[in-house]
Design a protein around this motif. Structure first.
Motif, PDB file in Angstrom:
ATOM      1  N   VAL A 160     -22.007  12.270  40.334  1.00 12.93           N
ATOM      2  CA  VAL A 160     -22.060  10.855  40.690  1.00 12.93           C
ATOM      3  C   VAL A 160     -22.650  10.042  39.531  1.00 12.93           C
ATOM      4  N   SER A 161     -23.797  10.484  39.069  1.00 14.42           N
ATOM      5  CA  SER A 161     -24.509   9.714  38.046  1.00 14.42           C
ATOM      6  C   SER A 161     -25.556  10.590  37.386  1.00 14.42           C
ATOM      7  N   CYS A 162     -25.928  10.218  36.160  1.00  6.89           N
ATOM      8  CA  CYS A 162     -26.982  10.934  35.448  1.00  6.89           C
ATOM      9  C   CYS A 162     -27.869   9.936  34.725  1.00  6.89           C
ATOM     10  N   ILE A 163     -29.151  10.245  34.677  1.00  3.80           N
ATOM     11  CA  ILE A 163     -30.092   9.430  33.906  1.00  3.80           C
ATOM     12  C   ILE A 163     -30.822  10.341  32.930  1.00  3.80           C
ATOM     13  N   GLU A 164     -30.743   9.981  31.669  1.00  6.15           N
ATOM     14  CA  GLU A 164     -31.362  10.785  30.624  1.00  6.15           C
ATOM     15  C   GLU A 164     -32.876  10.591  30.628  1.00  6.15           C
ATOM     16  N   ARG A 165     -33.564  11.469  29.951  1.00  5.92           N
ATOM     17  CA  ARG A 165     -35.012  11.315  29.891  1.00  5.92           C
ATOM     18  C   ARG A 165     -35.390  10.038  29.141  1.00  5.92           C
ATOM     19  N   SER A 166     -34.469   9.549  28.317  1.00  3.73           N
ATOM     20  CA  SER A 166     -34.692   8.288  27.611  1.00  3.73           C
ATOM     21  C   SER A 166     -34.475   7.073  28.507  1.00  3.73           C
ATOM     22  N   GLY A 167     -33.861   7.290  29.662  1.00  2.00           N
ATOM     23  CA  GLY A 167     -33.539   6.200  30.581  1.00  2.00           C
ATOM     24  C   GLY A 167     -32.086   5.772  30.526  1.00  2.00           C
ATOM     25  N   GLY A 168     -31.322   6.296  29.584  1.00  2.00           N
ATOM     26  CA  GLY A 168     -29.908   5.991  29.541  1.00  2.00           C
ATOM     27  C   GLY A 168     -29.187   6.520  30.764  1.00  2.00           C
ATOM     28  N   THR A 169     -28.178   5.800  31.208  1.00  2.13           N
ATOM     29  CA  THR A 169     -27.492   6.169  32.445  1.00  2.13           C
ATOM     30  C   THR A 169     -25.995   6.270  32.244  1.00  2.13           C
ATOM     31  N   ASN A 170     -25.361   7.051  33.084  1.00  6.04           N
ATOM     32  CA  ASN A 170     -23.905   7.056  33.141  1.00  6.04           C
ATOM     33  C   ASN A 170     -23.469   7.310  34.566  1.00  6.04           C
ATOM     34  N   TYR A 171     -22.261   6.863  34.881  1.00  4.25           N
ATOM     35  CA  TYR A 171     -21.731   6.920  36.234  1.00  4.25           C
ATOM     36  C   TYR A 171     -20.286   7.390  36.219  1.00  4.25           C
ATOM     37  N   SER A 172     -19.897   8.072  37.285  1.00  2.00           N
ATOM     38  CA  SER A 172     -18.499   8.420  37.441  1.00  2.00           C
ATOM     39  C   SER A 172     -17.705   7.187  37.851  1.00  2.00           C
ATOM     40  N   GLY A 173     -16.422   7.238  37.556  1.00  2.00           N
ATOM     41  CA  GLY A 173     -15.589   6.067  37.784  1.00  2.00           C
ATOM     42  C   GLY A 173     -15.537   5.584  39.220  1.00  2.00           C
ATOM     43  N   PHE A 174     -15.617   6.513  40.163  1.00  2.00           N
ATOM     44  CA  PHE A 174     -15.483   6.114  41.567  1.00  2.00           C
ATOM     45  C   PHE A 174     -16.678   5.284  42.050  1.00  2.00           C
ATOM     46  N   VAL A 175     -17.772   5.277  41.277  1.00  2.00           N
ATOM     47  CA  VAL A 175     -18.930   4.476  41.665  1.00  2.00           C
ATOM     48  C   VAL A 175     -18.604   2.990  41.601  1.00  2.00           C
ATOM     49  N   LYS A 176     -17.854   2.591  40.610  1.00  2.00           N
ATOM     50  CA  LYS A 176     -17.341   1.218  40.491  1.00  2.00           C
ATOM     51  C   LYS A 176     -18.424   0.161  40.610  1.00  2.00           C
ATOM     52  N   GLY A 177     -19.582   0.397  40.029  1.00  2.00           N
ATOM     53  CA  GLY A 177     -20.667  -0.571  40.039  1.00  2.00           C
ATOM     54  C   GLY A 177     -21.425  -0.649  41.344  1.00  2.00           C
ATOM     55  N   ARG A 178     -21.173   0.237  42.262  1.00  2.00           N
ATOM     56  CA  ARG A 178     -21.806   0.174  43.576  1.00  2.00           C
ATOM     57  C   ARG A 178     -23.135   0.909  43.639  1.00  2.00           C
ATOM     58  N   PHE A 179     -23.317   1.885  42.773  1.00  2.00           N
ATOM     59  CA  PHE A 179     -24.524   2.721  42.808  1.00  2.00           C
ATOM     60  C   PHE A 179     -25.382   2.456  41.578  1.00  2.00           C
ATOM     61  N   THR A 180     -26.699   2.646  41.741  1.00  2.00           N
ATOM     62  CA  THR A 180     -27.631   2.509  40.627  1.00  2.00           C
ATOM     63  C   THR A 180     -28.608   3.676  40.635  1.00  2.00           C
ATOM     64  N   ILE A 181     -28.686   4.376  39.510  1.00  2.00           N
ATOM     65  CA  ILE A 181     -29.635   5.461  39.369  1.00  2.00           C
ATOM     66  C   ILE A 181     -30.856   4.955  38.604  1.00  2.00           C
ATOM     67  N   SER A 182     -32.023   5.435  39.004  1.00  2.00           N
ATOM     68  CA  SER A 182     -33.259   5.057  38.307  1.00  2.00           C
ATOM     69  C   SER A 182     -34.253   6.193  38.440  1.00  2.00           C
TER      70      SER A 182
END
Length: 121
Positions: free
Chosen positions: A48-70
């Motif tokens: 679904v999503s990943c957050i790096e130890r640096s705080g960088g994030t990435n999301y799978s396409g199906f998320v379409k801006g609906r989800f936020t990882i923190s």
């Protein structure tokens, strides 16, 4: 002993929101990249999503801006805020930790037991 524990799943209506939490213990949380995966019943697991130890994030396409990882390193916790939920989001959601980055699923060495998310139409 490393433990990864998810919480916050449940039943939501389409268009609604849920916030998942994942707390990891037994490791230096700030050193790990954290991700959310999901597995619908009878289907393959997908990231679904990943957050790096640096705080960088990435999301799978199906998320379409609906989800936020923190993440909150002081609380050893990663969150997934899920908005505008769709029935297709129904799945078991898993949290995982990687010491090697967000790139490969095989690098995620620690996994939780999962929390069920069910979205009704």
């Amino acid at each position: 002993q490393v433990q990864v524990v998810e919480s916050g799943g449940g039943l939501a209506q389409a268009g609604g929101s849920l916030r998942l939490s994942c707390t990891a213990s037994g490791l230096t949380f700030a050193d790990y990249h954290m991700a959310w995966f999901r597995q619908p019943l009878g289907k393959e697991r997908e990231r679904v999503s990943c957050i790096e130890r640096s705080g960088g994030t990435n999301y799978s396409g199906f998320v379409k801006g609906r989800f936020t990882i923190s993440r909150d390193n002081a609380k050893n916790t990663v969150y997934l805020q899920m908005d505008t939920l769709e029935p297709e989001d129904t799945a078991m959601y898993y949290c995982a930790a990687s010491g090697n980055g967000c790139g490969r699923t095989a690098d995620f060495e620690y996994w939780g037991q999962g929390t069920q998310v069910t979205v009704s139409s």
